[in-house]
Design an enzyme around this catalytic site. Structure first.
Site, PDB file in Angstrom:
ATOM      1  N   ASP A   7       1.122  32.313  -9.383  1.00  0.00           N
ATOM      2  CA  ASP A   7       0.518  33.862  -9.399  1.00  0.00           C
ATOM      3  C   ASP A   7       1.437  34.642 -10.532  1.00  0.00           C
ATOM      4  O   ASP A   7       2.673  34.293 -10.307  1.00  0.00           O
ATOM      5  CB  ASP A   7       0.485  34.438  -8.174  1.00  0.00           C
ATOM      6  CG  ASP A   7      -0.815  35.612  -8.159  1.00  0.00           C
ATOM      7  OD1 ASP A   7      -1.807  35.315  -7.479  1.00  0.00           O
ATOM      8  OD2 ASP A   7      -0.772  36.620  -8.954  1.00  0.00           O
ATOM      9  N   ASN A   8       0.729  35.299 -11.340  1.00  0.00           N
ATOM     10  CA  ASN A   8       1.904  36.302 -11.846  1.00  0.00           C
ATOM     11  C   ASN A   8       1.694  37.858 -11.599  1.00  0.00           C
ATOM     12  O   ASN A   8       2.269  38.513 -12.160  1.00  0.00           O
ATOM     13  CB  ASN A   8       1.398  36.190 -13.521  1.00  0.00           C
ATOM     14  CG  ASN A   8       0.009  37.031 -13.676  1.00  0.00           C
ATOM     15  OD1 ASN A   8      -0.858  37.022 -12.848  1.00  0.00           O
ATOM     16  ND2 ASN A   8      -0.346  37.115 -15.209  1.00  0.00           N
ATOM     17  N   ASP A  59       2.345  32.834 -15.270  1.00  0.00           N
ATOM     18  CA  ASP A  59       1.110  33.036 -15.813  1.00  0.00           C
ATOM     19  C   ASP A  59       0.208  31.647 -16.373  1.00  0.00           C
ATOM     20  O   ASP A  59       0.904  30.915 -17.011  1.00  0.00           O
ATOM     21  CB  ASP A  59       1.291  33.784 -17.069  1.00  0.00           C
ATOM     22  CG  ASP A  59       0.097  34.367 -17.737  1.00  0.00           C
ATOM     23  OD1 ASP A  59      -1.163  33.724 -17.703  1.00  0.00           O
ATOM     24  OD2 ASP A  59       0.395  35.243 -18.771  1.00  0.00           O
ATOM     25  N   SER A 101      -7.645  35.262 -11.662  1.00  0.00           N
ATOM     26  CA  SER A 101      -8.356  36.041 -12.442  1.00  0.00           C
ATOM     27  C   SER A 101      -8.414  37.360 -11.717  1.00  0.00           C
ATOM     28  O   SER A 101      -8.821  37.686 -10.535  1.00  0.00           O
ATOM     29  CB  SER A 101      -9.900  35.550 -12.711  1.00  0.00           C
ATOM     30  OG  SER A 101     -10.675  36.350 -13.452  1.00  0.00           O
ATOM     31  N   LYS A 139      -8.628  35.110 -21.006  1.00  0.00           N
ATOM     32  CA  LYS A 139      -7.589  34.277 -21.116  1.00  0.00           C
ATOM     33  C   LYS A 139      -7.469  33.329 -20.004  1.00  0.00           C
ATOM     34  O   LYS A 139      -7.260  32.186 -20.080  1.00  0.00           O
ATOM     35  CB  LYS A 139      -6.238  34.688 -21.635  1.00  0.00           C
ATOM     36  CG  LYS A 139      -5.992  35.169 -23.254  1.00  0.00           C
ATOM     37  CD  LYS A 139      -4.938  35.773 -23.559  1.00  0.00           C
ATOM     38  CE  LYS A 139      -3.713  34.871 -23.442  1.00  0.00           C
ATOM     39  NZ  LYS A 139      -2.414  35.614 -23.989  1.00  0.00           N
ATOM     40  N   ASN A 161      -5.671  24.993 -18.472  1.00  0.00           N
ATOM     41  CA  ASN A 161      -4.346  24.423 -18.126  1.00  0.00           C
ATOM     42  C   ASN A 161      -4.558  23.920 -16.567  1.00  0.00           C
ATOM     43  O   ASN A 161      -3.901  22.852 -16.224  1.00  0.00           O
ATOM     44  CB  ASN A 161      -3.354  25.561 -18.038  1.00  0.00           C
ATOM     45  CG  ASN A 161      -3.182  25.963 -19.456  1.00  0.00           C
ATOM     46  OD1 ASN A 161      -2.928  25.134 -20.235  1.00  0.00           O
ATOM     47  ND2 ASN A 161      -2.772  27.224 -19.709  1.00  0.00           N
ATOM     48  N   TYR A 211     -15.627  39.245 -18.403  1.00  0.00           N
ATOM     49  CA  TYR A 211     -15.546  38.629 -17.151  1.00  0.00           C
ATOM     50  C   TYR A 211     -16.865  37.578 -17.001  1.00  0.00           C
ATOM     51  O   TYR A 211     -16.243  36.307 -16.679  1.00  0.00           O
ATOM     52  CB  TYR A 211     -15.615  39.671 -15.804  1.00  0.00           C
ATOM     53  CG  TYR A 211     -15.499  38.869 -14.504  1.00  0.00           C
ATOM     54  CD1 TYR A 211     -14.272  38.444 -14.100  1.00  0.00           C
ATOM     55  CD2 TYR A 211     -16.879  39.051 -13.736  1.00  0.00           C
ATOM     56  CE1 TYR A 211     -14.207  37.891 -12.744  1.00  0.00           C
ATOM     57  CE2 TYR A 211     -16.481  38.307 -12.409  1.00  0.00           C
ATOM     58  CZ  TYR A 211     -15.364  37.702 -11.995  1.00  0.00           C
ATOM     59  OH  TYR A 211     -15.316  37.321 -10.465  1.00  0.00           O
TER      60      TYR A 211
HETATM   61  P1  NAD Z   1      -7.683  39.113  -6.795  1.00  0.00           P
HETATM   62  O1  NAD Z   1      -7.556  40.170  -7.993  1.00  0.00           O
HETATM   63  O2  NAD Z   1      -7.217  39.944  -5.461  1.00  0.00           O
HETATM   64  O3  NAD Z   1      -6.661  37.921  -6.927  1.00  0.00           O
HETATM   65  C1  NAD Z   1      -6.692  37.448  -8.296  1.00  0.00           C
HETATM   66  C2  NAD Z   1      -5.271  36.876  -8.454  1.00  0.00           C
HETATM   67  O4  NAD Z   1      -5.224  36.093  -9.564  1.00  0.00           O
HETATM   68  C3  NAD Z   1      -4.056  37.972  -8.428  1.00  0.00           C
HETATM   69  O5  NAD Z   1      -3.254  37.578  -7.345  1.00  0.00           O
HETATM   70  C4  NAD Z   1      -3.449  37.997  -9.811  1.00  0.00           C
HETATM   71  O6  NAD Z   1      -2.325  38.177  -9.833  1.00  0.00           O
HETATM   72  C5  NAD Z   1      -3.682  36.412 -10.006  1.00  0.00           C
HETATM   73  N1  NAD Z   1      -3.759  36.344 -11.462  1.00  0.00           N
HETATM   74  C6  NAD Z   1      -4.505  36.881 -12.500  1.00  0.00           C
HETATM   75  N2  NAD Z   1      -4.280  36.415 -13.608  1.00  0.00           N
HETATM   76  C7  NAD Z   1      -3.379  35.416 -13.664  1.00  0.00           C
HETATM   77  C8  NAD Z   1      -2.623  34.766 -14.577  1.00  0.00           C
HETATM   78  N3  NAD Z   1      -3.061  34.651 -15.898  1.00  0.00           N
HETATM   79  N4  NAD Z   1      -1.936  33.752 -13.988  1.00  0.00           N
HETATM   80  C9  NAD Z   1      -1.430  33.649 -12.801  1.00  0.00           C
HETATM   81  N5  NAD Z   1      -2.109  34.373 -11.749  1.00  0.00           N
HETATM   82  C10 NAD Z   1      -3.059  35.309 -12.168  1.00  0.00           C
HETATM   83  O7  NAD Z   1      -8.973  38.836  -6.790  1.00  0.00           O
HETATM   84  P2  NAD Z   1     -10.025  38.070  -5.542  1.00  0.00           P
HETATM   85  O8  NAD Z   1     -11.032  38.805  -5.107  1.00  0.00           O
HETATM   86  O9  NAD Z   1      -8.960  37.464  -4.845  1.00  0.00           O
HETATM   87  O10 NAD Z   1     -10.674  36.962  -6.593  1.00  0.00           O
HETATM   88  C11 NAD Z   1     -10.006  35.585  -6.573  1.00  0.00           C
HETATM   89  C12 NAD Z   1     -11.061  34.817  -7.560  1.00  0.00           C
HETATM   90  O11 NAD Z   1     -12.389  34.733  -6.953  1.00  0.00           O
HETATM   91  C13 NAD Z   1     -11.233  35.085  -8.859  1.00  0.00           C
HETATM   92  O12 NAD Z   1     -11.147  34.261  -9.653  1.00  0.00           O
HETATM   93  C14 NAD Z   1     -12.527  35.894  -8.836  1.00  0.00           C
HETATM   94  O13 NAD Z   1     -13.234  35.835  -9.965  1.00  0.00           O
HETATM   95  C15 NAD Z   1     -13.266  34.944  -7.802  1.00  0.00           C
HETATM   96  N6  NAD Z   1     -14.421  35.939  -7.312  1.00  0.00           N
HETATM   97  C16 NAD Z   1     -13.949  36.551  -6.282  1.00  0.00           C
HETATM   98  C17 NAD Z   1     -15.089  37.583  -5.701  1.00  0.00           C
HETATM   99  C18 NAD Z   1     -15.034  38.629  -4.742  1.00  0.00           C
HETATM  100  O14 NAD Z   1     -15.963  38.993  -4.125  1.00  0.00           O
HETATM  101  N7  NAD Z   1     -13.490  38.685  -4.330  1.00  0.00           N
HETATM  102  C19 NAD Z   1     -16.410  37.214  -6.055  1.00  0.00           C
HETATM  103  C20 NAD Z   1     -16.528  36.455  -7.039  1.00  0.00           C
HETATM  104  C21 NAD Z   1     -15.634  35.505  -7.813  1.00  0.00           C
END
Ligand code: NAD
Ligand code: UDP
Length: 319
Positions: free
Chosen positions: A31-32, A56, A75, A91, A99, A145
Site C-alpha cells: 500500500d502507498n 506504489d 485503488s 494509473k 504490475n 474509475y
Molecule cells: P480504500 O480507499 O479504503 O482502499 C484502497 C487502498 O488502496 C488504500 O489503502 C490506498 O492507499 C491503496 N492504494 C491506492 N492506490 C495505490 C497505489 N498506487 N499503490 C498502492 N496502494 C494504493 O477503498 P476500498 O473501499 O477499500 O476499496 C478497495 C478496492 O475494492 C478498490 O479496488 C475498489 O475499487 C474496490 N471496490 C470497493 C467497493 C466498496 O464499496 N468499498 C465497491 C466496488 C469496488
C-alpha cells in the site's frame, strides 16, 4: 500459503487480509497509503503473519518469497477520492493491474481483481447480471474509475488467455462497515458522521436513486470463497436488498436517534440512478449470500464511527 493483497491498508483490503489471516494464510500487504490508513496496517500487524510493504503498485513490484495468490485491491474507491485523484486512479487500474498480474505470472500465483459494479455504469438493465456489458460515459468525471476498472478486467482476461494465469474477477457492489475513513465521502460514512454530529444529512438529488449495501464481513467472505472457487468469468458479490438514498438516511437517523435535518444538494454528474446485484452466480457457485441486513449492519458499524469521532475531537482539543 502466502497471499499478497494490494490496498491492504484500505477499508475492504484490510477486512480481506483479516479473513485470509483467520484461515492460516500469511499475508503481505502492499500500500502507498494514498487513501488507506496506517492504523489498519498496524492492526493487521498485531494479528501476526502480516507485514506491509509501503509501495506504489503503479511501479513494478519484486518479491523474494514464493507467493500463492495476488489480490489486487489498490485503488481509490470513493467517488470523492477518485475525482480528487483521477490520474492516480487511472494509473492504479491500468499500470497497477499490469504490475500485479506480472507478479502473479512470475510467481505462478492465482490472481484476483477487485472490480466493481461501476463497470455497469448508469445501468439500463436492472438488476445487473454479470452478462450485462454496462452503460458507461468514458469522458464523464466517473470515467476515470469506471474505465480503469473495465481496462483492468480486460487486462486480467488477457493474462488468463495469453499467459495462462489463473485469474478471478469480483464485481463488488457498495460495501460499508467499520474502518471506512470518516471523511471518505461515500454515502454511508457521510450520513453516519453527519447524524452523530447533528449536522445536516447531505442528500444528493431527490434521494430516489438506489443502491444495495453489503456489510463488509459478508463481502469479504464472498470474495474469500471466490478466490478458492473455479471460475474465471466475473462474479457479482453484493447484497441484493435495494434502498433509496432517502431510505438509507431514515435508517441512519433512527439508529443514531439523531435530529439532523436533511439538506438537498445537486446530483453529481453521471450518478447511477439504480444499482442492484443479481447474485445468482455467487449463490450457485459459492453457496454464498449476505447474512447482515442494512439496519443490523449500520448498528454494527456505529461504535467504530463513534470512537473515530471521539478520537478526532480529543486530538483537536490538544492542538
Ligand atoms: P480504500 O480507499 O479504503 O482502499 C484502497 C487502498 O488502496 C488504500 O489503502 C490506498 O492507499 C491503496 N492504494 C491506492 N492506490 C495505490 C497505489 N498506487 N499503490 C498502492 N496502494 C494504493 O477503498 P476500498 O473501499 O477499500 O476499496 C478497495 C478496492 O475494492 C478498490 O479496488 C475498489 O475499487 C474496490 N471496490 C470497493 C467497493 C466498496 O464499496 N468499498 C465497491 C466496488 C469496488
Ligand atoms: N450520496 C448522497 N449524499 C452523500 C454521498 C452520496 O446522497 O453525502 C449519494 C450519491 O449521489 C449516490 C449514492 O449516495 O447516489 C451512493 O454514493 P457513494 O458515493 O457512496 O457511492 P457510489 O455508489 O455512487 O459509487
Amino acid at each position: 500459503m502466502r497471499v499478497v493483497i494490494t490496498g491492504a491498508a484500505g477499508f475492504l483490503g484490510s477486512h480481506l487480509a483479516e479473513r485470509f489471516l483467520a484461515d492460516g494464510y500469511e499475508v503481505i500487504g502492499v500500500d502507498n497509503f494514498i487513501t488507506g490508513s496506517r492504523a489498519n496496517a498496524e492492526y493487521l500487524e498485531g494479528l501476526g503473519n502480516f507485514r506491509l510493504i509501503e509501495h506504489d503498485v503503479t511501479l513494478p513490484l519484486f518479491l523474494d518469497e514464493e507467493v500463492d495468490g495476488v489480490l489486487h485491491f489498490a485503488s481509490p474507491a470513493s467517488p470523492v477520492d477518485y475525482l480528487e485523484l483521477p490520474i492516480q486512479t487511472l494509473k492504479v487500474g491500468s499500470l497497477g493491474t499490469h504490475n500485479a498480474l506480472g507478479l502473479a505470472k512470475a510467481k505462478g500465483a492465482r490472481f484476483l481483481l477487485a472490480s466493481t459494479s461501476e463497470v455497469y455504469g448508469d445501468p439500463q438493465v436492472h438488476p445487473q447480471p454479470e452478462t450485462y456489458w454496462g452503460h458507461v460515459n468514458p469522458v464523464g468525471p466517473r470515467g476515470v474509475y469506471d474505465e480503469a476498472k473495465r481496462f483492468a478486467e480486460a487486462m486480467t482476461m488477457a493474462y488468463h488467455t495469453y499467459h495462462g494465469v489463473d485469474t478471478r474477477i469480483v464485481r463488488i457492489f457498495n460495501t460499508y462497515g467499520p474502518r471506512m475513513r470518516p471523511g471518505d465521502g461515500r454515502v454511508v460514512s457521510n450520513f453516519i458522521v453527519q447524524a452523530l454530529r447533528g449536522d445536516p444529512i447531505t442528500i444528493y438529488g431527490d434521494g430516489q436513486q438506489t443502491r444495495s449495501f453489503c456489510f463488509v464481513k459478508d463481502e469479504a467472505e464472498g470474495i474469500f470463497r471466490l478466490f478458492h472457487a473455479d471460475r474465471v468469468q466475473p462474479v457479482n458479490i453484493g447484497n441484493p436488498n435495494e434502498f433509496t438514498i432517502r431510505e438509507l438516511a431514515d435508517i441512519v437517523l433512527e439508529e443514531t436517534a439523531s435530529s439532523s435535518s436533511l439538506d438537498a444538494l445537486p446530483m453529481p454528474v453521471d450518478d447511477p440512478k439504480v444499482r442492484q446485484p443479481d447474485i445468482s452466480v455467487a449463490k450457485a457457485l459459492l453457496g454464498w449470500e449476505p447474512s447482515v441486513e442494512l439496519r443490523e449492519g449500520i448498528r454494527k458499524t456505529l461504535p467504530y464511527f463513534r470512537e473515530e469521532l471521539e478520537r478526532h475531537d480529543a486530538r483537536a482539543r490538544t492542538i
